[in-house]
Design a protein around this motif. Structure first.
Motif, PDB file in Angstrom:
ATOM      1  N   VAL B   2      15.786  -4.377 -33.511  1.00 18.67           N
ATOM      2  CA  VAL B   2      16.814  -3.698 -32.765  1.00 18.67           C
ATOM      3  C   VAL B   2      17.690  -4.608 -32.332  1.00 18.67           C
ATOM      4  CG1 VAL B   2      17.099  -1.632 -31.711  1.00 18.67           C
ATOM      5  CG2 VAL B   2      14.695  -2.449 -32.070  1.00 18.67           C
ATOM      6  N   ASP B  60      20.204   4.164 -24.876  1.00 17.28           N
ATOM      7  CA  ASP B  60      19.789   5.077 -25.845  1.00 17.28           C
ATOM      8  C   ASP B  60      18.253   5.025 -25.924  1.00 17.28           C
ATOM      9  OD1 ASP B  60      20.163   7.226 -27.040  1.00 17.28           O
ATOM     10  OD2 ASP B  60      21.162   6.522 -28.657  1.00 17.28           O
ATOM     11  N   SER B  61      17.619   5.940 -25.636  1.00 18.63           N
ATOM     12  CA  SER B  61      16.174   5.730 -25.616  1.00 18.63           C
ATOM     13  C   SER B  61      15.464   7.156 -25.923  1.00 18.63           C
ATOM     14  CB  SER B  61      15.565   4.832 -24.461  1.00 18.63           C
ATOM     15  OG  SER B  61      15.891   5.821 -23.287  1.00 18.63           O
ATOM     16  N   ASN B  62      14.419   6.846 -26.288  1.00 16.54           N
ATOM     17  CA  ASN B  62      13.500   8.033 -26.686  1.00 16.54           C
ATOM     18  C   ASN B  62      12.731   8.551 -25.319  1.00 16.54           C
ATOM     19  OD1 ASN B  62      12.410  10.450 -28.056  1.00 16.54           O
ATOM     20  ND2 ASN B  62      10.900   9.193 -28.977  1.00 16.54           N
ATOM     21  N   SER B  63      12.679  10.034 -25.440  1.00 18.90           N
ATOM     22  CA  SER B  63      11.660  10.470 -24.605  1.00 18.90           C
ATOM     23  C   SER B  63      11.273  11.795 -24.907  1.00 18.90           C
ATOM     24  CB  SER B  63      11.988  10.538 -22.968  1.00 18.90           C
ATOM     25  OG  SER B  63      13.048  11.389 -22.918  1.00 18.90           O
ATOM     26  N   LYS B  64      10.079  12.718 -24.255  1.00 15.26           N
ATOM     27  CA  LYS B  64       9.750  13.844 -24.752  1.00 15.26           C
ATOM     28  C   LYS B  64      10.101  14.624 -23.360  1.00 15.26           C
ATOM     29  CE  LYS B  64       5.918  12.735 -27.571  1.00 15.26           C
ATOM     30  NZ  LYS B  64       4.460  12.712 -27.362  1.00 15.26           N
ATOM     31  N   ASN B 164      15.668  12.152 -28.170  1.00 13.56           N
ATOM     32  CA  ASN B 164      16.601  11.518 -28.910  1.00 13.56           C
ATOM     33  C   ASN B 164      17.165  12.017 -30.372  1.00 13.56           C
ATOM     34  OD1 ASN B 164      14.347  10.741 -30.147  1.00 13.56           O
ATOM     35  ND2 ASN B 164      14.824   8.523 -30.414  1.00 13.56           N
ATOM     36  N   PHE B 165      15.878  12.812 -31.164  1.00 10.46           N
ATOM     37  CA  PHE B 165      16.485  13.312 -32.183  1.00 10.46           C
ATOM     38  C   PHE B 165      17.009  14.638 -32.250  1.00 10.46           C
ATOM     39  CE2 PHE B 165      15.165  15.274 -36.619  1.00 10.46           C
ATOM     40  CZ  PHE B 165      15.659  14.326 -37.246  1.00 10.46           C
ATOM     41  N   GLU B 168      20.650  13.612 -31.657  1.00  7.73           N
ATOM     42  CA  GLU B 168      21.273  13.294 -33.097  1.00  7.73           C
ATOM     43  C   GLU B 168      21.497  14.652 -33.632  1.00  7.73           C
ATOM     44  OE1 GLU B 168      21.714  10.490 -34.611  1.00  7.73           O
ATOM     45  OE2 GLU B 168      21.838  11.439 -36.776  1.00  7.73           O
ATOM     46  N   PHE B 177      20.739  15.354 -41.795  1.00  5.42           N
ATOM     47  CA  PHE B 177      19.539  16.027 -41.891  1.00  5.42           C
ATOM     48  C   PHE B 177      19.855  17.621 -42.257  1.00  5.42           C
ATOM     49  CE2 PHE B 177      18.511  12.393 -39.161  1.00  5.42           C
ATOM     50  CZ  PHE B 177      17.812  11.723 -39.964  1.00  5.42           C
ATOM     51  N   CYS B 239      11.303  14.269 -40.389  1.00  2.63           N
ATOM     52  CA  CYS B 239      12.339  13.339 -40.431  1.00  2.63           C
ATOM     53  C   CYS B 239      12.543  12.236 -39.011  1.00  2.63           C
ATOM     54  CB  CYS B 239      13.856  14.283 -40.139  1.00  2.63           C
ATOM     55  SG  CYS B 239      14.129  14.678 -42.066  1.00  2.63           S
ATOM     56  N   HIS B 241      10.174  10.545 -38.125  1.00  2.00           N
ATOM     57  CA  HIS B 241       9.609   9.358 -38.241  1.00  2.00           C
ATOM     58  C   HIS B 241       9.841   8.633 -39.689  1.00  2.00           C
ATOM     59  CE1 HIS B 241       7.509  10.843 -34.605  1.00  2.00           C
ATOM     60  NE2 HIS B 241       7.175  12.238 -35.562  1.00  2.00           N
ATOM     61  N   ILE B 242      10.738   8.877 -40.313  1.00  2.00           N
ATOM     62  CA  ILE B 242      10.998   8.066 -41.537  1.00  2.00           C
ATOM     63  C   ILE B 242      12.461   7.842 -41.799  1.00  2.00           C
ATOM     64  CG2 ILE B 242       9.560   9.809 -42.757  1.00  2.00           C
ATOM     65  CD1 ILE B 242      12.188  11.265 -43.839  1.00  2.00           C
ATOM     66  N   ASN B 243      12.488   6.704 -42.601  1.00  2.00           N
ATOM     67  CA  ASN B 243      13.743   5.973 -42.944  1.00  2.00           C
ATOM     68  C   ASN B 243      14.608   7.035 -43.616  1.00  2.00           C
ATOM     69  OD1 ASN B 243      15.182   3.915 -43.830  1.00  2.00           O
ATOM     70  ND2 ASN B 243      13.456   2.558 -43.206  1.00  2.00           N
ATOM     71  N   PRO B 244      15.841   6.818 -43.409  1.00  2.00           N
ATOM     72  CA  PRO B 244      16.995   7.982 -43.978  1.00  2.00           C
ATOM     73  C   PRO B 244      16.895   7.623 -45.579  1.00  2.00           C
ATOM     74  CG  PRO B 244      17.888   6.312 -42.145  1.00  2.00           C
ATOM     75  CD  PRO B 244      16.532   6.014 -42.381  1.00  2.00           C
TER      76      PRO B 244
ATOM     77  N   ASN C 133       9.556   6.928 -20.879  1.00  2.00           N
ATOM     78  CA  ASN C 133      11.145   6.676 -20.187  1.00  2.00           C
ATOM     79  C   ASN C 133      11.004   6.969 -18.933  1.00  2.00           C
ATOM     80  OD1 ASN C 133      13.406   5.942 -21.327  1.00  2.00           O
ATOM     81  ND2 ASN C 133      14.162   7.895 -21.443  1.00  2.00           N
ATOM     82  N   PHE C 231      13.867   5.168 -33.680  1.00  2.00           N
ATOM     83  CA  PHE C 231      15.191   5.338 -34.001  1.00  2.00           C
ATOM     84  C   PHE C 231      15.327   5.263 -35.589  1.00  2.00           C
ATOM     85  CE2 PHE C 231      16.204   4.946 -29.425  1.00  2.00           C
ATOM     86  CZ  PHE C 231      17.263   5.935 -29.421  1.00  2.00           C
ATOM     87  N   ILE C 232      14.233   5.238 -36.044  1.00  2.00           N
ATOM     88  CA  ILE C 232      13.979   4.868 -37.582  1.00  2.00           C
ATOM     89  C   ILE C 232      14.528   5.806 -38.406  1.00  2.00           C
ATOM     90  CG2 ILE C 232      11.960   6.522 -37.861  1.00  2.00           C
ATOM     91  CD1 ILE C 232      10.654   3.981 -39.670  1.00  2.00           C
ATOM     92  N   TRP C 233      15.125   6.903 -37.955  1.00  2.00           N
ATOM     93  CA  TRP C 233      15.845   8.031 -38.708  1.00  2.00           C
ATOM     94  C   TRP C 233      17.370   7.671 -38.662  1.00  2.00           C
ATOM     95  CZ3 TRP C 233      18.744   9.391 -34.729  1.00  2.00           C
ATOM     96  CH2 TRP C 233      18.193   9.518 -33.619  1.00  2.00           C
TER      97      TRP C 233
END
Lengths: 347, 258, 235
Positions: B2, B60-64, B164-165, B168, B177, B239, B241-244, C133, C231-233
């Motif tokens: 990153v 920009d970061s992920n969280s739940k 974060n998703f 998006e 997606f 989606c 957890h996967i590569n585009p 986070n 951010f893999i997607w």
């Protein structure tokens, strides 16, 4: 029309509760603490030992009363006897495994009873760990070689102890016992962190502790064999109850590693916000406060330090520092140690 | 790797005096020292306008766990009624938020919305001040109309995704997606920034009457819609957890029974 | 030194991490900010609930003391003013510890060292907090050091195991906050045993550089990994 804007002023004790941070900073900027002591001045400490005979129904073997300012800690040591595996643990060399600790129970009186608070549990555990890792009490010193009570020809009981005469073979089949030390600490009128005063109290009580002799009753003369199990003597065993010899002349001092005993001091560290008028100059310096006292000091000093230093100041036994509030740098630590050394010499 | 990753303790942005700086998520300004520090680990974004007078900075970061912010679009579950407002839960264990009964289009003292405990709503956060209760509303603030807010019907399926998703899916116009998904089935979707997605394929999930099911044509239709809904939900969950590049494979895998 | 981290290992909490240090394995979960119980609520900052569970048996005062030490670090590193009236719940569960290794059943308590556990718990909490986070003022890491008797400077053991601890004359846990990859503030120091002032100062400076190593080699790497996965997607 003018909106009159009244400035509200509070007496110190009220401000102390409303805004402890402001109150404390103002005091410190005057070079004073809310308790009116100097920054590095400790509360007066007064130790007396051996005044306590009984604690909650158990007779104590050692005790101390420590007064630190208004706070009083009463510590009583009581005994337990446990059976230990024969001569397996007493052989190890000078490593941690051959040292033991006491089991302290700290009780802070708050005018109500109930389950122990977190502070009480944490204090107890810290005292236990500190005594253990300080290597003050060896496992061997708590070994209790029991004597034996034997009925004389005239029916009176006489207690004989190993090593005295040519009676050693009698003791071969007696199990091994050792003492367990319990410490009960009661704290009255708490006014600040308690670790140092509890430690002082516990150490003094241990120094004051006298261990008694124990003996087993030769119980052959009162064995009762149940009729049904006659013929099956396989399980018949002597019911060796361990009894404590009340003879005070036979009691002996609890052996302690005196050179390992240290003296505890506690500190708080706080950033002093200087109220200089050139505002961009954030000129904060950290101040060491000895023996935190009162709510405002305790809640605002997030950085705390406990130092246990031994009598001749050659080494330390325990240091615990909590940073976070103020920046605790090497200089501050050195200064704390310096003050702790001075204090341990003067006590 | 990153690029421009920051973690707490790193120093960012030297110059806050000449350019006006706006701080966004993941950045904290120490009220005492006025220092700007990154408070969470993530990808640092610094955007300065051409005149070099304005800087926007955020990570920009992920969280739940969702923390309400004004103007966020969220999906909440009604958990109770409290006086004139509903108690709405945005996530398990989070402090519940308020949705006033007056915060619906055309609502008045007499004409109240009729929502029940357990129902889901799509709403906008109208006020989010951490010190007091957060408030939602179901009105488009510009038009005063419904604007897509309100009750989400029970034929849809609600599932959780990472925050974060969710951002998006909701904000990225060029996100692939949902476009990919639309090649497989017809769907209706509501995305809450609080990590909840309401999804309905075709006519959605219907409660079938046990007595009249069997090979009835209608039920097989609704069974297909149910299957499609679950497949779409599985696809979107995967989606994250996967590569585009693997999206097509994943889509095929999810819809292999169609 | 082994330093194995996995993040987001638990699906139903907001952040989690698992750390294996060769002798100790610990899993930590972070849930929050969530709604506190009324007695926990603080009007202007977040309250912390820290629960430590041992690898065997139920929690005792030993775990309470660990909780206290963890709290002293976390309460000053989490930006609690960002989450007023909220609760952050942190659960530390030990999976493997050396204290359970109980040879011949005698005198268990003589091996009662908490430093390897404290050390692992602190380091694990960092990753779990990052995963959840939660806003932090700084990064932090911790290390443990033991000094054998009559040790020379280069013979200090970093991250000692139980055998080394039993033979040691003193042992220390040190936690530093890290700013720009450098050790900044001392957050925690726990020293037991017998040691001189010079030894203590040396331990602190050694620990400082060790904490920097942990930060720069492990923490950055694992976080970069984690962010990449999150951010893999992203195309």
């Amino acid at each position: 029309m003018t909106n009159e804007f009244h400035q509200i002023s509070f007496p110190p004790s009220v401000l102390d509760r409303l805004a402890p941070d402001i109150s404390l900073q103002r005091h410190l900027n005057l070079g004073l603490r809310p308790c009116l002591r100097n920054f590095n001045e400790f509360k007066p400490l007064d130790v007396s030992t051996g005044n306590l005979q009984e604690l909650e129904g158990n007779s104590t073997v050692g005790s101390s009363i420590v007064k630190n300012g208004n706070t009083t800690v009463i510590c009583g040591i009581t005994l337990g006897v446990i059976e230990t595996p024969k001569s397996s643990i007493f052989e190890s060399t000078d490593s941690e495994a051959s040292y033991t600790s006491v089991y302290p129970v700290v009780e802070i009186s708050r005018g109500r009873s109930g389950a122990p608070t977190d502070e009480e549990m944490i204090l107890s555990q810290k005292l236990y760990e500190t005594i253990l890792h300080s290597k003050i009490i060896t496992t061997k010193s708590l070994e209790a070689n029991p004597g034996m009570a034997i009925a004389n020809d005239d029916g009176n009981l006489e207690i004989i102890y190993p090593g005295s005469e040519e009676t050693s073979e009698i003791f071969n089949n007696i199990k091994c016992y050792s003492f367990v030390l319990y410490a009960h600490l009661k704290v009255f009128s708490r006014s600040g962190p308690l670790f140092d005063v509890c430690h002082t109290s516990l150490i003094n009580a241990l120094k004051n502790t006298k261990l008694p002799k124990v003996y087993v009753q030769d119980s052959f003369n009162n064995i009762k064999v149940p009729i049904r199990s006659r013929g099956n003597f396989g399980h018949l065993s002597k019911s060796n109850d361990v009894l404590i010899d009340g003879n005070e002349s036979l009691m002996y001092d609890l052996p302690l590693n005196h050179d390992q005993i240290g003296f505890a001091s506690s500190f708080g560290i706080i950033e002093l916000e200087s109220n200089s008028t050139n505002n961009m100059d954030v000129d904060s310096k950290s101040v060491i406060l000895a023996d935190l006292e009162g709510d405002s000091e305790e809640s605002e000093c997030l950085s705390k330090a406990n130092i246990i230093i031994n009598k001749d100041n050659s080494h330390m036994k325990h240091v615990s520092i909590i940073g976070g509030g103020a920046n605790v740098n090497i200089e501050t630590i050195k200064k704390c140690i310096q003050i702790a050394k001075l204090r341990s010499m003067n006590v | 790797m990153v690029s421009n990753l920051v973690i707490p303790g790193d120093s960012i942005l030297k110059d806050t005096k000449t350019t006006k700086t706006t701080i966004g998520p993941g950045i904290y300004k120490n009220p005492q020292t006025q220092e700007i520090i990154p408070a969470s680990a993530g990808i640092l974004n610094v955007k300065t306008n051409k005149q070099n007078t304005n800087t926007v900075i955020f990570t920009d970061s992920n969280s739940k766990r969702y923390i309400p912010q004004t103007n966020d679009f969220v999906i909440g579950i009604i958990v109770g009624v409290f006086g004139e407002s509903y108690k709405v839960q945005l996530q398990y264990f989070s402090t519940s938020v308020q949705l006033s009964m007056m915060a619906f289009p055309n609502a008045s003292k007499k004409n109240r919305p009729n929502l029940k405990t357990g129902q889901a709503v799509y709403a906008r956060v109208s006020q989010a001040i951490p010190e007091i209760d957060t408030e939602l509303e179901c009105i488009d603030p510009i038009t005063g109309k419904e604007g897509g807010f309100g009750l989400l019907d029970e034929s849809g399926y609600i599932f959780n995704i990472n925050l974060n998703f969710a951002r998006e899916l909701l904000f990225n116009q060029s996100s692939i997606f949902l476009e990919k998904l639309s090649t497989k089935c017809k769907f209706e979707i509501a995305i809450g920034i609080n990590g909840k997605v309401w999804l309905k394929c075709g006519d959605g999930i219907k409660q079938t009457n046990e007595a009249e099911d069997d090979e009835n044509e209608k039920t097989s239709d609704s069974a297909r819609d149910l299957k499609a809904t679950l497949a779409a939900c599985r696809f979107l969950t995967r989606c994250q957890h996967i590569n585009p590049s693997q999206v097509d494979i994943e889509l095929k895998e999810a819809f292999k029974h169609f | 030194m082994t330093f194995d981290v996995k993040t987001s290992v638990l699906s139903r909490v907001d952040g989690s991490a698992e750390l294996f240090t060769g002798t100790t394995k610990v899993i930590t979960s972070v849930t929050g900010p969530i709604e506190p119980k009324i007695r926990q609520e603080l009007p202007n900052l977040a309250s912390l609930e820290i629960i430590v569970r041992p690898s065997v048996g139920v929690s005792t005062t030993r775990e309470k003391a660990l909780e206290d030490k963890l709290r002293s670090i976390l309460q000053s590193i989490i930006i609690r003013y960002k989450y007023p009236r909220q609760l952050i719940q942190i659960v530390v569960q030990f999976l493997i510890t050396e204290n359970n290794i109980n040879d011949n059943g005698s005198n268990q308590h003589n091996k009662d060292f908490t430093l390897t556990e404290l050390n692992a718990a602190i380091n694990c909490c960092y990753f779990a907090l990052i995963d959840a986070n939660i806003a932090l003022y700084n990064s932090f890491s911790s290390t443990s050091i033991s000094i054998p008797s009559d040790a020379k400077k280069e013979e200090y053991h970093i991250n000692p195991n139980m055998d080394k601890l039993i033979d040691s004359e003193s042992h220390h846990v040190i936690c530093f906050s890290l700013k720009d990859g450098n050790a900044a503030n001392l957050l925690l120091l726990e020293s037991h045993g017998k040691f001189t002032e010079d030894q203590l100062l040396l331990v602190i400076s050694k620990a400082g550089s060790e904490c920097e190593t942990i930060h720069n080699t492990y923490q950055r790497k694992y976080i970069a990994n984690k962010v990449e996965n999150d951010f893999i997607w992203k195309s």
